[in-house]
Design a protein around this motif. Sequence first.
Motif, PDB file in Angstrom:
ATOM      1  N   ALA A  62       0.846  -1.214   0.000  1.00 31.84           N
ATOM      2  CA  ALA A  62       0.000   0.000   0.000  1.00 31.84           C
ATOM      3  C   ALA A  62       0.874   1.254   0.000  1.00 31.84           C
ATOM      4  CB  ALA A  62      -0.908  -0.006   1.222  1.00 31.84           C
ATOM      5  N   GLN A  63       0.408   2.247  -0.748  1.00 29.82           N
ATOM      6  CA  GLN A  63       1.087   3.552  -0.760  1.00 29.82           C
ATOM      7  C   GLN A  63       0.178   4.502   0.009  1.00 29.82           C
ATOM      8  OE1 GLN A  63       3.664   4.700  -3.331  1.00 29.82           O
ATOM      9  NE2 GLN A  63       4.203   2.547  -3.623  1.00 29.82           N
ATOM     10  N   GLU A  64       0.665   4.974   1.141  1.00 29.62           N
ATOM     11  CA  GLU A  64      -0.185   5.815   1.989  1.00 29.62           C
ATOM     12  C   GLU A  64       0.047   7.292   1.699  1.00 29.62           C
ATOM     13  OE1 GLU A  64      -0.772   4.682   6.029  1.00 29.62           O
ATOM     14  OE2 GLU A  64       0.091   2.693   5.688  1.00 29.62           O
ATOM     15  N   LEU A  65      -1.046   8.022   1.692  1.00 31.04           N
ATOM     16  CA  LEU A  65      -0.985   9.459   1.424  1.00 31.04           C
ATOM     17  C   LEU A  65      -1.693  10.208   2.562  1.00 31.04           C
ATOM     18  CD1 LEU A  65      -0.382  11.809  -0.559  1.00 31.04           C
ATOM     19  CD2 LEU A  65      -2.532  11.281  -1.679  1.00 31.04           C
ATOM     20  N   PRO A  66      -0.963  10.451   3.669  1.00 36.01           N
ATOM     21  CA  PRO A  66      -1.601  11.206   4.758  1.00 36.01           C
ATOM     22  C   PRO A  66      -1.708  12.681   4.388  1.00 36.01           C
ATOM     23  CG  PRO A  66       0.567  10.349   5.428  1.00 36.01           C
ATOM     24  CD  PRO A  66       0.415  10.082   3.966  1.00 36.01           C
ATOM     25  N   MET A  67      -2.859  13.262   4.658  1.00 39.31           N
ATOM     26  CA  MET A  67      -3.036  14.707   4.412  1.00 39.31           C
ATOM     27  C   MET A  67      -3.167  15.355   5.794  1.00 39.31           C
ATOM     28  SD  MET A  67      -5.674  14.502   1.163  1.00 39.31           S
ATOM     29  CE  MET A  67      -6.634  13.133   1.809  1.00 39.31           C
ATOM     30  N   GLU A  68      -2.142  16.108   6.189  1.00 45.87           N
ATOM     31  CA  GLU A  68      -2.068  16.612   7.565  1.00 45.87           C
ATOM     32  C   GLU A  68      -2.615  18.032   7.649  1.00 45.87           C
ATOM     33  OE1 GLU A  68       2.004  15.925   8.819  1.00 45.87           O
ATOM     34  OE2 GLU A  68       1.436  13.875   9.372  1.00 45.87           O
ATOM     35  N   TYR A  69      -3.630  18.218   8.478  1.00 45.77           N
ATOM     36  CA  TYR A  69      -4.226  19.553   8.640  1.00 45.77           C
ATOM     37  C   TYR A  69      -3.155  20.551   9.083  1.00 45.77           C
ATOM     38  CZ  TYR A  69      -8.680  17.016   8.818  1.00 45.77           C
ATOM     39  OH  TYR A  69      -9.747  16.209   8.527  1.00 45.77           O
ATOM     40  N   PRO A  70      -3.033  21.684   8.382  1.00 43.82           N
ATOM     41  CA  PRO A  70      -2.025  22.671   8.783  1.00 43.82           C
ATOM     42  C   PRO A  70      -2.411  23.391  10.071  1.00 43.82           C
ATOM     43  CG  PRO A  70      -3.339  23.501   6.945  1.00 43.82           C
ATOM     44  CD  PRO A  70      -3.789  22.098   7.192  1.00 43.82           C
ATOM     45  N   ILE A  71      -3.716  23.419  10.366  1.00 45.03           N
ATOM     46  CA  ILE A  71      -4.214  24.050  11.594  1.00 45.03           C
ATOM     47  C   ILE A  71      -5.418  23.235  12.072  1.00 45.03           C
ATOM     48  CG2 ILE A  71      -3.526  26.472  11.300  1.00 45.03           C
ATOM     49  CD1 ILE A  71      -6.293  26.942   9.996  1.00 45.03           C
ATOM     50  N   THR A  72      -5.711  23.329  13.358  1.00 44.48           N
ATOM     51  CA  THR A  72      -6.965  22.750  13.860  1.00 44.48           C
ATOM     52  C   THR A  72      -7.684  23.817  14.684  1.00 44.48           C
ATOM     53  OG1 THR A  72      -5.682  21.682  15.631  1.00 44.48           O
ATOM     54  CG2 THR A  72      -6.309  20.310  13.770  1.00 44.48           C
ATOM     55  N   THR A  73      -7.180  24.077  15.887  1.00 47.42           N
ATOM     56  CA  THR A  73      -7.860  25.083  16.722  1.00 47.42           C
ATOM     57  C   THR A  73      -6.976  26.312  16.981  1.00 47.42           C
ATOM     58  OG1 THR A  73      -7.090  23.887  18.681  1.00 47.42           O
ATOM     59  CG2 THR A  73      -9.320  23.403  17.911  1.00 47.42           C
ATOM     60  N   GLU A  74      -5.813  26.389  16.302  1.00 50.52           N
ATOM     61  CA  GLU A  74      -4.871  27.493  16.578  1.00 50.52           C
ATOM     62  C   GLU A  74      -5.434  28.844  16.146  1.00 50.52           C
ATOM     63  OE1 GLU A  74      -4.250  24.862  14.770  1.00 50.52           O
ATOM     64  OE2 GLU A  74      -2.657  23.710  15.715  1.00 50.52           O
ATOM     65  N   ILE A  75      -6.237  28.851  15.073  1.00 57.02           N
ATOM     66  CA  ILE A  75      -6.805  30.100  14.549  1.00 57.02           C
ATOM     67  C   ILE A  75      -8.325  30.009  14.680  1.00 57.02           C
ATOM     68  CG2 ILE A  75      -6.972  31.618  12.517  1.00 57.02           C
ATOM     69  CD1 ILE A  75      -4.463  30.321  11.399  1.00 57.02           C
ATOM     70  N   PRO A  76      -9.002  31.063  15.185  1.00 58.41           N
ATOM     71  CA  PRO A  76     -10.468  30.993  15.280  1.00 58.41           C
ATOM     72  C   PRO A  76     -11.107  30.778  13.903  1.00 58.41           C
ATOM     73  CG  PRO A  76      -9.605  32.967  16.363  1.00 58.41           C
ATOM     74  CD  PRO A  76      -8.457  32.324  15.658  1.00 58.41           C
ATOM     75  N   VAL A  77     -12.205  30.010  13.891  1.00 59.14           N
ATOM     76  CA  VAL A  77     -12.879  29.686  12.628  1.00 59.14           C
ATOM     77  C   VAL A  77     -13.304  30.956  11.881  1.00 59.14           C
ATOM     78  CG1 VAL A  77     -14.862  28.454  11.635  1.00 59.14           C
ATOM     79  CG2 VAL A  77     -13.665  27.499  13.599  1.00 59.14           C
ATOM     80  N   ALA A  78     -13.668  32.008  12.644  1.00 58.73           N
ATOM     81  CA  ALA A  78     -14.162  33.242  12.024  1.00 58.73           C
ATOM     82  C   ALA A  78     -13.039  34.057  11.371  1.00 58.73           C
ATOM     83  CB  ALA A  78     -14.868  34.089  13.076  1.00 58.73           C
ATOM     84  N   ASP A  79     -11.792  33.773  11.710  1.00 57.81           N
ATOM     85  CA  ASP A  79     -10.661  34.519  11.150  1.00 57.81           C
ATOM     86  C   ASP A  79     -10.508  34.158   9.663  1.00 57.81           C
ATOM     87  OD1 ASP A  79      -8.085  35.368  10.397  1.00 57.81           O
ATOM     88  OD2 ASP A  79      -7.373  35.247  12.464  1.00 57.81           O
ATOM     89  N   PRO A  80     -10.441  35.163   8.763  1.00 55.76           N
ATOM     90  CA  PRO A  80     -10.286  34.851   7.332  1.00 55.76           C
ATOM     91  C   PRO A  80      -9.062  33.980   7.041  1.00 55.76           C
ATOM     92  CG  PRO A  80     -10.691  37.203   7.660  1.00 55.76           C
ATOM     93  CD  PRO A  80     -10.550  36.598   9.031  1.00 55.76           C
ATOM     94  N   LEU A  81      -8.034  34.098   7.894  1.00 54.37           N
ATOM     95  CA  LEU A  81      -6.826  33.292   7.691  1.00 54.37           C
ATOM     96  C   LEU A  81      -7.129  31.795   7.841  1.00 54.37           C
ATOM     97  CD1 LEU A  81      -3.765  33.308   7.176  1.00 54.37           C
ATOM     98  CD2 LEU A  81      -3.424  33.464   9.671  1.00 54.37           C
ATOM     99  N   TYR A  82      -8.117  31.478   8.672  1.00 52.74           N
ATOM    100  CA  TYR A  82      -8.505  30.073   8.879  1.00 52.74           C
ATOM    101  C   TYR A  82      -8.996  29.484   7.558  1.00 52.74           C
ATOM    102  CZ  TYR A  82     -11.036  26.038  10.805  1.00 52.74           C
ATOM    103  OH  TYR A  82     -11.492  24.772  11.059  1.00 52.74           O
TER     104      TYR A  82
END
Length: 247
Positions: A62-82
């Motif tokens: 198997a060739q695994e392709l993990p996609m790692e979230y660059p952020i989770t809770t570090e930036i508020p959801v309402a922030d445009p940067l999120y």
Amino acid sequence: MRVTPEAKGTIHAVGLGPGAPDLMSVRADRLVRETQHIAYFRKVGRPGQARSIVDGMLRPDAQELPMEYPITTEIPVADPLYRKTLAAFYAAGATQLRALSEQGHDIAVLCEGDPMFFGSFMHLFTRLSGAAPIRIVPGIAGMAGATAAAGLPLVWGDDTLAVLAGTMPWEKLAERIRQADALVVMKCGRHLTKVRQALSEAGRLADAWLIEYATMPGERVQPLSQHNGSPAPYFSLIVVPGRGRRS
Ligand SMILES: C[S@@+](CC[C@H](N)C(=O)[O-])C[C@H]1O[C@@H](n2cnc3c(N)ncnc32)[C@H](O)[C@@H]1O
């Protein structure tokens, strides 16, 4: 060489169910065991819940392709940067999957629960639709795992079911809870106190259950009114059964 559309590989979004590996469908089981390219989301430094469900099932090459979230809770959801950061992340993931598909490879994207129910895969789906063949394998959603674990009939007769997120702002959350018959509140985690308060004000706290890690190791079911107030784990949700027509 130009690759014809027929030669493209299929991207299978594979719903794995709520956690217990034997709650996976026969189709999901087959795709997980047979597909060489296996993609999944995970937090940095974690194995990923979807990947954990299929431990011991992947083919040796198997060739695994993990996609790692660059952020989770570090930036508020309402922030445009999120939004901007996650949009770039999903675009990059979609590009990788599309490239594999164009090379003729099938890919299984592992999805906890059901892929089209609050699933990260949906962000890839919108970017890949029309560009690559996509097949969805439905899975048992976490909330079905939770009602089963708790032995809670959820909707009766003419009941409506509201599925809410603990991340919703107070006003909207409180209003929807006041209007609801049966209720499921997902993504409670750090928002548990707020959700509990809204349920209490709507007179629904006595009927509310907190289910953690449904069908997974560590499964826990308790009346929300008896919870000690500490944040709930990420894999937890609240169920309030409806009060509709019963015979
Ligand atoms: C991003 S959503 C993914 C939902 C998933 N696609 C599904 O079909 O259930 C994650 C949220 O689902 C809920 N969840 C999913 N599986 C769960 C489980 N086995 N036990 C408790 N909560 C679960 C939790 O509220 C969690 O915060």
